[in-house]
Write a protein that holds these residues in place. Structure first.
Motif: not given
Length: 167
Positions: A125-148
């Motif tokens: 469910f919503g709240g996670g996104v890949p962190l991309v720099y110049q076409g490369n995935i440099i990490g991931g972000l996850g946010i949780s607390g409200e609805t997706g």
């Protein structure tokens, strides 16, 4: 050499070795979220969450899916800690937002049943996104607390901020 000058001029001429190395690595496509960069990003998300009157757990992981930083905002749900870390991991593992994944994980879709694999680390469910720099995935972000949807909206805000942070 030229590369040094080109990079340092972007930062108003002030750059230390660590930043230079990071910039070079990013250009070579081996960029990853550092703790410092993660903290800056989390700070921005936290400000925006407060502005929206939201309480959340914000997690950043590296391209390998391992956590780098996790912030628990005052009053956020205990369960959100685990979920935020998993959302960050999932975004890196499947190379797409958990919002996109949720559509593909419905019955009859490509990734139906995926969340029961991988020892329950996958969140759909919503709240996670890949962190991309110049076409490369440099990490991931996850946010949780409200609805997706709300978590995803904050994550999208974060992506717009990340661009500025990376310069």
């Amino acid at each position: 050499g030229n590369m040094t000058r080109e990079i340092s001029s972007q930062n108003g001429g002030k750059i230390n070795d660590e930043e230079l190395i990071q910039q070079v690595l990013l250009r070579m496509g081996q960029g990853r979220m550092t703790l410092e960069l993660s903290k800056k990003l989390i700070e921005k998300i936290e400000e925006e969450a407060k502005r929206r009157g939201k309480k959340a757990v914000i997690a950043v992981c590296g391209p390998d899916g391992n956590p780098i930083a996790v912030h628990v905002m005052d009053g956020a749900f205990l369960v959100s800690f685990d979920v935020a870390v998993r959302k960050a991991y999932t975004a890196v593992a499947v190379k797409m937002s958990t919002m996109e994944l949720s559509k593909l994980a419905q019955p009859g879709q490509t990734f139906y049943g995926l969340e029961s694999l991988d020892g329950g680390k996958i969140v759909i469910f919503g709240g996670g996104v890949p962190l991309v720099y110049q076409g490369n995935i440099i990490g991931g972000l996850g946010i949780s607390g409200e609805t997706g949807e709300e978590d995803h909206s904050l994550a999208e805000y974060a992506l717009s901020v990340l661009t500025d942070l990376l310069g």
